[in-house]
Design an enzyme around this catalytic site. Sequence first.
Site, PDB file in Angstrom:
ATOM      1  N   ASN A  83      -1.205  -1.402  57.342  1.00  0.00           N
ATOM      2  CA  ASN A  83       0.063  -1.872  56.771  1.00  0.00           C
ATOM      3  C   ASN A  83       0.089  -1.842  55.246  1.00  0.00           C
ATOM      4  OD1 ASN A  83      -1.847  -3.952  56.843  1.00  0.00           O
ATOM      5  ND2 ASN A  83      -0.322  -5.552  57.112  1.00  0.00           N
ATOM      6  N   GLU A 112     -10.225 -11.114  58.233  1.00  0.00           N
ATOM      7  CA  GLU A 112      -8.833 -11.487  57.972  1.00  0.00           C
ATOM      8  C   GLU A 112      -8.043 -10.980  59.167  1.00  0.00           C
ATOM      9  OE1 GLU A 112      -5.463 -12.034  57.659  1.00  0.00           O
ATOM     10  OE2 GLU A 112      -5.290 -10.184  56.498  1.00  0.00           O
ATOM     11  N   CYS A 168       0.720  -9.409  57.615  1.00  0.00           N
ATOM     12  CA  CYS A 168      -0.004 -10.503  58.270  1.00  0.00           C
ATOM     13  C   CYS A 168       0.500 -11.866  57.802  1.00  0.00           C
ATOM     14  CB  CYS A 168      -1.500 -10.373  58.027  1.00  0.00           C
ATOM     15  SG  CYS A 168      -1.997 -10.406  56.294  1.00  0.00           S
TER      16      CYS A 168
END
Length: 470
Positions: free
Chosen positions: A149, A244, A278
């Site tokens: 992303n 993450e 995210c």
Amino acid sequence: MDMLIGGKHISGEDLAEIKNPYNGEVIDTVPIAHRQTADLAITEANKAKESLLEMSAFKVSNKLLNVVKKLEEKREEFAKSLTLEVGKPINESLVEVDRSIETLRLSAEEAKRIYGESVPLDAGLNGKGFFAFTQKLPVGVVAAITPFNYPLNLTIHKIAPAIACKNTVIVKPPTEAPLTVMKFCELLNEEFPDGVVNVVTGYGSEVGDYLVCSADVDKISFTGSVTTGMMISQKAGMKKVTLELGGNDPVIILKDADLDKAVKGIVNGAFLNAGQVCMGVKRVIAEDDIADELASKLVDETEKLVRGNPMDANTTLGTLISEKAAIQVEETVRNAVEKGAEILTGGVRDGAFYSATVMDNVSRDMDLVVRETFGPIAPIIRVKDLDEAISVANDTEYGLQAGVFTSDYSSAMRCAQEIEAGTVFVNKQSTFRTDNMPFGGFKNSGVGKEGIKYAVEEMTKTKLIGLNLR
């Protein structure tokens, strides 16, 4: 493009096509590496450790600054590359490149301030007459496994701090969007000795797994799904890990909030990069008193977004990473509607495009908001008061970031203290990050922190040196 291993370009018999999600055209091909290629990268990274250790912090810093200049000169080229392979609007890609430049510069600065400290051993029993100090040493070889992303910026968040504290790196770029990362690693390789940076393309199930399990890799820095992150934590053994793993970020809108400000925050937070963020706004938690007005304003602002060719500067909503990803979002929305949610605007898929969608009457137990929906959806969950808002905000396996809009700082501080998230913003949506802040969440959002200073801490080990002066 070929892989970069030990300063050499390595191809392969098996190739993967990298396609533009906007029109399906093949941009380039990359090798599908196998375990023997990953093993070669590990060997080269370990061989290069000594050459990096011999450099002064001043030299490492200057070389990173040289890469900053090169990336600045190629700003437009790299932005176009991001848009072609990810499908995000060109203006968003330019912002990603600018943030990448800043992240690099911050890493160059941090290379000069990796400090140890003196330790007062005489504060302990029998410690009188000793002088002790610590050193921060590189862990060795860092494997960076990065997502699609924000492929450039999130890769730099891993490899630039790693090099700043004199680790060598192996990058496993995202399968769907490896090209911009590979181009950037070429810039690094021009400045640093062969093997300091290595790139291995291929599938995470083979290449990524091999890097995670190897005893000759000292640190894993991964951004991706909870499922993969948990497998990494189980397989990594004694090596250090930073994980993450995404988020399901809430934004709470209280009845005393500035609704216009809140709506702009929601639109930016829910629809940036077509919702593939995210720390994006995944749940809009609104007090009943203002929910109708908020919904109306949110629809109006959402309908101003312009869907189109991501290369067009007027486009504000691009594609998802693939048609498959858009279909998954479509199915999630359909399931929510079947359970009573209402689409106020949007809800239409066209290939890899999914329209910016506002939904109301969403309940906290719908899959749409229980799981992380990686798409341009702003689901409104109505609550009666602040207590319920905080309860809903915490009703998730994730805890990355959160936001609250209110003019009452007593309510703001309650949210800041009681919401279970690594970051809580007041009068700002969760989709906000500066590249020097500590970034990382609680619960299943992962372990460890990114953000240059904090990443360096994760990528070093502490040695104590004690002198007996008695």
